[in-house]
Design an enzyme around this catalytic site. Structure first.
Site, short mmCIF file in Angstrom:
data_model
loop_
_atom_site.label_atom_id
_atom_site.label_comp_id
_atom_site.label_asym_id
_atom_site.label_seq_id
_atom_site.Cartn_x
_atom_site.Cartn_y
_atom_site.Cartn_z
CD GLU A 29 -2.47 1.50 0.23
OE1 GLU A 29 -2.60 2.67 -0.56
OE2 GLU A 29 -3.61 0.59 -0.17
CG ASP A 33 4.42 0.56 -8.88
OD1 ASP A 33 3.96 -0.48 -8.90
OD2 ASP A 33 4.61 1.54 -9.59
CG ASP A 88 -7.80 5.08 -8.22
OD1 ASP A 88 -8.79 5.04 -9.12
OD2 ASP A 88 -7.10 6.00 -7.93
CE LYS A 97 -12.53 12.71 -14.68
NZ LYS A 97 -11.93 14.20 -14.55
CG ASP A 129 -17.35 0.08 -6.29
OD1 ASP A 129 -16.22 -0.29 -5.87
OD2 ASP A 129 -17.95 1.30 -6.36
CB THR A 137 -12.86 -2.83 2.42
OG1 THR A 137 -13.50 -2.57 1.05
CG2 THR A 137 -12.55 -4.41 1.89
NE ARG A 138 -10.78 2.81 5.25
CZ ARG A 138 -9.99 3.59 5.83
NH1 ARG A 138 -9.80 4.62 5.53
NH2 ARG A 138 -9.48 3.26 7.03
CD GLU A 163 -18.34 -5.31 0.57
OE1 GLU A 163 -18.50 -6.45 0.08
OE2 GLU A 163 -18.00 -5.29 1.86
#
Length: 228
Positions: free
Chosen positions: A84, A111, A133, A137, A169, A207-208, A210
């Site tokens: 992370e 990374d 993430d 776009k 999602d 998870t937050r 979700e």
């Protein structure tokens, strides 16, 4: 559009300043818990952990750490490598690992491709990428972590017969991942019925991200791919 992308696959790394306690833990404990990619990876990844573990799992982009920490707490005989780059999230994980004395967690704060390239071939028993993430776009889709080159990396590091699990999602990212994994010779989607991709895996803590999706009316999809 080509899959190749030479920039980072994540956004900002810093948010609110850390508390003095978390700042100190990051300075003193992250070097101990972190992976040293300047040294060769052990031939057996179980040797990375203070605990005696029977297998090793990887989570790329663990966000708030809800899933990573839950899995580590409930499976003390499994080693977990969590990646992370966001400083606040890493500090939260370091605080929990140190505070609870977990011996089956190792961390990396940059990374993920660096770790995937460092790992020995066929060394992982399971890999997760949960609510990454989505770069929604279209002009940013090249920054999505799931692409041909990174699937090559996952395929190299995973043992044949083991799983790569992905959750999102965002419908366009779910479709994107299905297409890329379908077109990759090393992976096969395991779903046989709709419930297989609509239902989280056993022991799922949520998870937050979700929870945010549910509040905003979106539904998570849970994809499991077998490393052939």
């Amino acid at each position: 559009m080509t899959d190749r992308y030479e920039g980072s696959f994540y956004g900002r790394r810093k948010g609110k300043p850390l508390s003095p306690r978390r700042e100190a833990l990051m300075e003193t404990e992250l070097p101990r818990l972190g992976l040293d990619l300047n040294a060769p990876a052990p031939a057996d990844l179980r040797d990375l952990f203070e605990a005696e573990v029977k297998s090793v799992c990887l989570e790329v982009g663990f966000g708030g750490g809800e899933h990573l920490l839950h899995r580590a707490r409930t499976n003390p005989d499994i080693g977990f490598i969590g990646i992370e780059p966001f400083v606040g999230s890493m500090a939260k994980a370091v605080t929990a690992v140190v505070g609870e004395g977990m011996k089956n967690v190792r961390l990396y704060d940059d990374d993920a491709i660096n770790v995937l390239d460092w790992l020995p071939e066929a060394s992982l028993d399971l890999a997760y990428q949960l609510y990454p993430d989505p770069w929604p776009k279209k002009r940013h889709w090249k920054r999505r972590f799931i692409n041909e080159q990174n699937l090559d990396r996952y395929a190299r590091a995973l043992k044949p017969g083991c799983e790569f699990r992905f959750a999102s999602d965002i419908d366009t990212y779910v479709d994107w991942t299905l297409r890329h994994c379908r077109d990759h010779a090393a992976f096969a989607w395991t779903a046989e019925t709709a419930s297989d991709w609509k239902t989280p895996w056993d022991g799922w803590p949520g998870t937050r991200y979700e929870a945010k999706a549910i509040r905003e009316g979106r539904v998570g999809r849970y994809l499991t791919f077998l490393r052939l």
